[in-house]
Motif scaffolding. Sequence first.
Motif, PDB file in Angstrom:
ATOM      1  N   PHE A 717       0.852  -1.183   0.000  1.00 34.42           N
ATOM      2  CA  PHE A 717       0.000   0.000   0.000  1.00 34.42           C
ATOM      3  C   PHE A 717       0.898   1.247   0.000  1.00 34.42           C
ATOM      4  O   PHE A 717       1.622   1.501   0.972  1.00 34.42           O
ATOM      5  CB  PHE A 717      -0.927  -0.002   1.216  1.00 34.42           C
ATOM      6  CG  PHE A 717      -1.988  -1.053   1.144  1.00 34.42           C
ATOM      7  CD1 PHE A 717      -3.262  -0.740   0.709  1.00 34.42           C
ATOM      8  CD2 PHE A 717      -1.709  -2.378   1.489  1.00 34.42           C
ATOM      9  CE1 PHE A 717      -4.249  -1.710   0.633  1.00 34.42           C
ATOM     10  CE2 PHE A 717      -2.688  -3.354   1.411  1.00 34.42           C
ATOM     11  CZ  PHE A 717      -3.960  -3.019   0.974  1.00 34.42           C
ATOM     12  N   ARG A 731       0.035  -6.418   5.400  1.00 32.85           N
ATOM     13  CA  ARG A 731       0.350  -5.406   4.394  1.00 32.85           C
ATOM     14  C   ARG A 731       1.636  -4.664   4.727  1.00 32.85           C
ATOM     15  O   ARG A 731       2.033  -4.533   5.874  1.00 32.85           O
ATOM     16  CB  ARG A 731      -0.797  -4.409   4.277  1.00 32.85           C
ATOM     17  CG  ARG A 731      -1.008  -3.530   5.494  1.00 32.85           C
ATOM     18  CD  ARG A 731      -2.130  -2.535   5.264  1.00 32.85           C
ATOM     19  NE  ARG A 731      -3.390  -3.219   4.990  1.00 32.85           N
ATOM     20  CZ  ARG A 731      -4.490  -2.610   4.578  1.00 32.85           C
ATOM     21  NH1 ARG A 731      -4.480  -1.292   4.378  1.00 32.85           N
ATOM     22  NH2 ARG A 731      -5.601  -3.278   4.372  1.00 32.85           N
ATOM     23  N   VAL A 733       3.234  -0.996   4.286  1.00 32.24           N
ATOM     24  CA  VAL A 733       2.885   0.395   3.976  1.00 32.24           C
ATOM     25  C   VAL A 733       4.141   1.121   3.530  1.00 32.24           C
ATOM     26  O   VAL A 733       5.156   1.124   4.225  1.00 32.24           O
ATOM     27  CB  VAL A 733       2.263   1.084   5.201  1.00 32.24           C
ATOM     28  CG1 VAL A 733       1.982   2.551   4.903  1.00 32.24           C
ATOM     29  CG2 VAL A 733       0.997   0.365   5.617  1.00 32.24           C
ATOM     30  N   ASN A 741      -2.836   8.846   2.191  1.00 36.43           N
ATOM     31  CA  ASN A 741      -2.404   7.541   2.673  1.00 36.43           C
ATOM     32  C   ASN A 741      -2.991   6.401   1.844  1.00 36.43           C
ATOM     33  O   ASN A 741      -4.213   6.307   1.672  1.00 36.43           O
ATOM     34  CB  ASN A 741      -2.803   7.350   4.138  1.00 36.43           C
ATOM     35  CG  ASN A 741      -1.922   8.162   5.069  1.00 36.43           C
ATOM     36  OD1 ASN A 741      -0.973   8.807   4.635  1.00 36.43           O
ATOM     37  ND2 ASN A 741      -2.248   8.143   6.353  1.00 36.43           N
ATOM     38  N   ASN A 742      -2.092   5.543   1.339  1.00 29.38           N
ATOM     39  CA  ASN A 742      -2.443   4.289   0.659  1.00 29.38           C
ATOM     40  C   ASN A 742      -3.198   4.487  -0.659  1.00 29.38           C
ATOM     41  O   ASN A 742      -3.631   3.508  -1.259  1.00 29.38           O
ATOM     42  CB  ASN A 742      -3.298   3.386   1.575  1.00 29.38           C
ATOM     43  CG  ASN A 742      -2.657   3.149   2.921  1.00 29.38           C
ATOM     44  OD1 ASN A 742      -1.436   3.161   3.051  1.00 29.38           O
ATOM     45  ND2 ASN A 742      -3.481   2.943   3.936  1.00 29.38           N
ATOM     46  N   SER A 745      -2.306   2.858  -4.397  1.00 29.43           N
ATOM     47  CA  SER A 745      -2.506   1.434  -4.626  1.00 29.43           C
ATOM     48  C   SER A 745      -4.002   1.151  -4.746  1.00 29.43           C
ATOM     49  O   SER A 745      -4.825   1.920  -4.243  1.00 29.43           O
ATOM     50  CB  SER A 745      -1.926   0.602  -3.471  1.00 29.43           C
ATOM     51  OG  SER A 745      -0.536   0.814  -3.336  1.00 29.43           O
ATOM     52  N   GLY A 749      -4.732  -3.445  -2.530  1.00 20.42           N
ATOM     53  CA  GLY A 749      -3.275  -3.394  -2.465  1.00 20.42           C
ATOM     54  C   GLY A 749      -2.632  -3.860  -3.748  1.00 20.42           C
ATOM     55  O   GLY A 749      -3.252  -4.506  -4.591  1.00 20.42           O
ATOM     56  N   SER A 783       2.679   1.936  -7.308  1.00 19.65           N
ATOM     57  CA  SER A 783       2.235   0.585  -6.990  1.00 19.65           C
ATOM     58  C   SER A 783       1.609  -0.012  -8.253  1.00 19.65           C
ATOM     59  O   SER A 783       0.941   0.695  -9.014  1.00 19.65           O
ATOM     60  CB  SER A 783       1.213   0.622  -5.851  1.00 19.65           C
ATOM     61  OG  SER A 783       0.627  -0.637  -5.644  1.00 19.65           O
TER      62      SER A 783
END
Length: 843
Positions: A717, A731, A733, A741-742, A745, A749, A783
């Motif tokens: 992520f 996961r 990070v 945040n994240n 992805s 994920g 990602s």
Amino acid sequence: MKLISATVVLFALFFTFNVNAQTKIDTISNTTASFEKGKDYILGGISVTGLKKFSEETVKVFTGLRTGQVIKLPGDKLTSAIKKLYESKQFSNVDVYLAKLDGESVYLEFDVQELPQLNEITISGIKKSKAKELKKEAELKTGAMVTDNLVVTTKNYFTKKYTDKGFLKTKVNLDIQNDTSDINIVNMKIYIDKGSKIKIKDIIFDGNKALAGKKLRKAMKNTKEKFFGRFWKGSKYIEEEYQEDLEAILDKYSRLGYRDARILSEGISWNEDNTININIDLEEGRQYRFADILFVGNKEYTDEQLRAVLRIDKGDVYNGAVLKERVKGDGSPTSEDLSTMYQDTGFLFSQVNAVETKVENDSITVEIRIREDEKARIRKVTVTGNDKTNDHVIFRELRVKPGDLFSRSNIIRSIREIGQLGFFDQNVSPNVIPDYQNKTADIDFTVIEKGGSQIELQGGYGGGAFIGTLGLSFNNFSIRNLLNKDAYKPLPMGDGQNLALRLQTSRTFSTYSFSFTEPWLGGKTPQSLSFSVYSSNQYQLNPQTFDVDRDRSLGIIGASIGLGKRLKWPDDFFQLSQTVSYQSFKLNDYGFRVGADILNNGTLNNLAYNASLTRNSAGPSLIFPTYGSEFTLGVKATFPYSLVNGKDYSIDGGLSAAETSAQIAEKYKWLEYYKLSIKGKWYTAFTDKLVLMSNAEMGYLGFYNSEVGLSPFERYFVGGDGIAVFQLDGREVVGLRGYENNRLSPLEGGSIYNKFQLELRYSITDAPSASIYTLGFVEAGNSYDNFETFNPFELKRSAGLGVRIFMPAFGLLGIDFAHGFDPLPGQIEKSGWQTHFIIGRQF
């Protein structure tokens, strides 16, 4: 009345104090009297005249004389008394008289002139707030005695304060007037006319042929010409910095072989537009080259071995600065030079010097004269300053032992290892005490301890979500003293073990954990043992409304045990770590996406083996490394169950959602996957405070069987502050500032990621109470779902500024302002500015 002048006393006192005080010893009497030079007399009494505010008894105390003591005229005691009065800084003039001579007794009279005291101080010509600040900086305080020196230094201080800011025509006037409200006090009025700021219009060189003016101006780091748009360095004339820049010009020439270069004249000229020109007249001389480089006195090393370290060949441009650095060292811990080469192999008392022996035309012959002497051994090693940490915790990290040959590199390595413990301030001071006669040396390492226990408060904010951690972390714990009540101060500490209890929570998850690490299992070898257990719950998040449903959850119970061992090959910076971990996942109507299907209920198991090979030579500080690198090659894998159990993992069509979910649960009852990762960081110091950190990393999540496919757990992520969520679903990070945040992805994920980063760090302070540094960064990463969509050049880019503050009680605190130059997946507008608050996390 008859006057007898004590010329000898006057002469002695005049040269003792070099003051404008006329010192006399006179006989004041109606009868003729005289004293004998050098004779001992009894001090019968002291009187004081000229007093305004001081009492007579106070002045007597200042003199240090007392009635009844033996005294010579002239003599040291009288000289000392007058000196003490001047040193009290209360008097501007002191005269001494012989008031009376009565047989063997003498009576002295001190006539003093008191210095006035400063009452009111007013500064005009500048803002009131600035005036208050300047008074504090100049240490002008009410009650200070007004001396000639105070007047001169005050005027010079204020003048220099503004000339250093570019106000070269600054005028400062001081007006001192008596204050009639009290006895012997004065008021000081300071008038400051700073005028306009004077900038440098042109820096003009004359006589330069080998180097263009542009290159010479570039060598001047502080003194710059003005031009539109310059904001990072003002075009100010500051005398001290200008003189440093003149030296920098000569150093520039010296490094290019012009060892005879000199500045014939220099000065400033004024322009009509109220700017100045700087005029520098140079004489370059000829360019020299190295002729023969000869080694004399070397027995331990051959000429070829020494040349390999010197790295200077015949015909190279003569560079005196580089020659000195290659012979004596450049002052850095990683310096490669001849002196260090000898000191690393026991030759503590060796001397290596470079001498120019012949200058012919444009060639210089250099002789490297070496006095090897005998090898020295270490006699004793001690550590001071560690009140909490036990000695053996430090000694086991040291690379210098009694009986070993002296080694400068091993001392520097020991400093790094002590710093890497994290129990001490980074300024570890080794004191080498050589004993030439016995060819030995004692080494004492002085350390300053910082907090080993922390109330851990960790958090990050980005994209509207806050993640926080609260816990207790004991970084220098002693488990063997757990039952020893005398060791609780307030907890048993000092054996270097780590014990942590943590609670991590957000709107969508909560985690409870316990971990313990013993860095030296058995106490004899650097082999670590770690153990952890944790319990977590993650709750279903509606991605459209961001509502959290706590009746739908993913529960995890996990444990791990690991062994780490410091290797000796390829070198002892390498470490091999191996961990076996187990996780049990229980889904309760959680709605976990697996490809095109949804897994709602079931129990999954994750039994994995994790191995990582790391090399960490960064140091000396954990918080602000200035040299070295960190490299990690990791693999994490499960057993390939599907390849040996003969099960059919295909999902039947036409089933209900519940039946499909049950088949998926059976398919992932035992998770299978493998993960490969590579990470590298490099630290390059430009100065001891300015360091460039370069980072590159990549991770890949693969599968064994195409029927099983990619694991729904252990995904990557990417994006945001990089605050870990304690691997609720395994996961990983990956922080990428400038984005939420994240959000870089997919919701489930990614299986591949890469990231590149440059971070320029500047240390503001490295004090034990708080280490602070600022940073500027550029980074890029992304990602990917699989190798079909993988494109290492399709990156999300960002840049920004930040600050980090490390306090022992709270760990690392920071804030970043980052600008994302690219849009989030599925959007067309760039991410723009994001603010990231960091607590306990270092990028």
